[in-house]
Design a protein around this motif. Sequence first.
Motif, PDB file in Angstrom:
ATOM      1  N   GLY A 177      18.758   7.231  73.056  1.00 52.56           N
ATOM      2  CA  GLY A 177      17.449   7.871  73.179  1.00 52.56           C
ATOM      3  C   GLY A 177      17.492   9.355  73.519  1.00 52.56           C
ATOM      4  O   GLY A 177      16.476   9.943  73.878  1.00 52.56           O
ATOM      5  N   ASP A 214      16.071  11.615  68.361  1.00 52.70           N
ATOM      6  CA  ASP A 214      15.584  10.615  67.421  1.00 52.70           C
ATOM      7  C   ASP A 214      16.349  10.758  66.102  1.00 52.70           C
ATOM      8  O   ASP A 214      17.244  11.605  65.974  1.00 52.70           O
ATOM      9  N   THR A 264       9.951  16.254  65.102  1.00 50.37           N
ATOM     10  CA  THR A 264       9.822  15.133  66.040  1.00 50.37           C
ATOM     11  C   THR A 264       8.503  15.221  66.800  1.00 50.37           C
ATOM     12  O   THR A 264       7.770  14.247  66.925  1.00 50.37           O
ATOM     13  N   ALA A 289       5.358  12.777  66.640  1.00 53.44           N
ATOM     14  CA  ALA A 289       4.986  12.091  67.883  1.00 53.44           C
ATOM     15  C   ALA A 289       3.504  12.305  68.188  1.00 53.44           C
ATOM     16  O   ALA A 289       2.822  11.386  68.660  1.00 53.44           O
ATOM     17  N   ASP A 326       1.547  10.092  65.928  1.00 57.60           N
ATOM     18  CA  ASP A 326       1.775   8.713  66.331  1.00 57.60           C
ATOM     19  C   ASP A 326       0.947   8.383  67.583  1.00 57.60           C
ATOM     20  O   ASP A 326       0.376   7.293  67.694  1.00 57.60           O
ATOM     21  N   GLU A 362       7.268   5.454  62.449  1.00 56.25           N
ATOM     22  CA  GLU A 362       8.340   4.989  63.341  1.00 56.25           C
ATOM     23  C   GLU A 362       9.668   4.880  62.605  1.00 56.25           C
ATOM     24  O   GLU A 362      10.721   5.033  63.199  1.00 56.25           O
ATOM     25  N   SER A 369      11.128   8.485  62.463  1.00 59.47           N
ATOM     26  CA  SER A 369      11.750   8.932  63.708  1.00 59.47           C
ATOM     27  C   SER A 369      12.879   8.005  64.140  1.00 59.47           C
ATOM     28  O   SER A 369      13.651   8.346  65.034  1.00 59.47           O
ATOM     29  N   ARG A 378      12.525   4.846  65.313  1.00 56.09           N
ATOM     30  CA  ARG A 378      12.210   3.874  66.351  1.00 56.09           C
ATOM     31  C   ARG A 378      12.235   2.459  65.777  1.00 56.09           C
ATOM     32  O   ARG A 378      12.423   1.492  66.476  1.00 56.09           O
ATOM     33  N   ARG A 379      11.983   2.371  64.487  1.00 55.19           N
ATOM     34  CA  ARG A 379      12.013   1.081  63.831  1.00 55.19           C
ATOM     35  C   ARG A 379      12.786   1.316  62.544  1.00 55.19           C
ATOM     36  O   ARG A 379      12.258   1.900  61.603  1.00 55.19           O
TER      37      ARG A 379
END
Length: 388
Positions: free
Chosen positions: A57, A60, A91, A95, A98, A365, A368, A370-371
């Motif tokens: 973390g 990203d 990013t 964000a 998002d 996501e 970036s 995250r998924r």
Amino acid sequence: MVATFFPAPASYTGEDVVELSAHGSPVVLGAIVSEAIQAGARLAEPGEFTLRAFLNGRIDLLQAEAVADLIDAVTPIQARAAFDQLEGTSTRAIAAIDAALFDLIARLEASVDFPEEGYHFVQPETLASAIDDLIDRTAALVADARRGRMIREGFQVAIVGRPNVGKSSLFNALAGAARAIVTSVPGTTRDLVTELVDVEGLPVTLVDTAGLRETNDPVEIEGVDRTRRALSVVDLVLVVLDQSEPLTESDEHILLQTSDYKRLVVINKTDLPSRRGQRSLPSPGFAVSSTTGDGVAELKRQIGAALDAESFRDRPATANVRHIALLENAHEALSRARTAALADGQSLSEEFVLVDLQSARAAFEEVSGRRVPDDLLAEIFSRFCIGK
Ligand code: GDP
């Protein structure tokens, strides 16, 4: 040898890291690596440090990809774009969108869960305008990403012209190195020769073609075919004419064939007396001498202007096909959400809006990281070099 300790979580990977530095003798370095391995260390996989930073973390996926782009950068604009992305410019933009999406989804979900309240948590008119705002911001990201992809992947500029007008000579003059074969026998440049050059900060692949001459010679036909194929993907065409000879039918033919492309007409061999005649050209020509180098610097500037180098310098971004596809998906999902939001008074419209907002969110996501599927991660990091 110097050992530097970077305690977690402030190191590159977010873990405790010790860096050993020694003088660059391969024997000494090899001995240090063997000692370390004997003590239980192992060699890093390509991109492993950056992968760990991502998994912990610290950064990203956009930033991790920017590390690879920064390493691969060959022009200052590319390096700056990659650096900006590494610093988190994209990013933060993603964000922010998002966060707004998350808020909208939460309020809509509350409305769906408590139907007797109707659109209590979000008014229909504010819903559509909130989605509009997200659509605009996403469209701006898509536009930036498209420009970013150009910066990352560079531009293609093809040099065309009938045999012997000086294409290879111009190619060399622009590339500043004797890479293409120069010959005085017409039609002997049979392969496409390419060279990556820096034009006003933009990475440009110059393509020297075999010419657009109609021919029956099989080798030459192949060359001509390749020229046609090259032309279909180029961003700019340089049409070379030889001012020491009158314009020929071939020249006219090439001018006609390239008239639909973004092009610059280059009048070469200005060091020789002009025998071009008074025939006017369909586009203004830039006079150069590939032999003496006269006008070549100005031509480079003109190529930069034709490719709109200035607009790329303002706000450089770096992006790849993956980003563009996902951002476009997000944009489409938001547009569908807006249509559903406007289907006012129809039952279930909030549910449709929700589904579309959630798929937009999933796309962000994935950008970036995250998924993101494991195999995609493996592919992205396999492009890295060892030690990064
Ligand atoms: P291509 O077939 O179009 O690639 O042409 P080349 O680059 O092989 O050049 C053909 C001939 O023209 C060679 O003999 C070059 O030396 C000559 N040539 C190319 N550019 C110039 C120039 O600007 N001035 C003069 N004097 N000769 C040139």
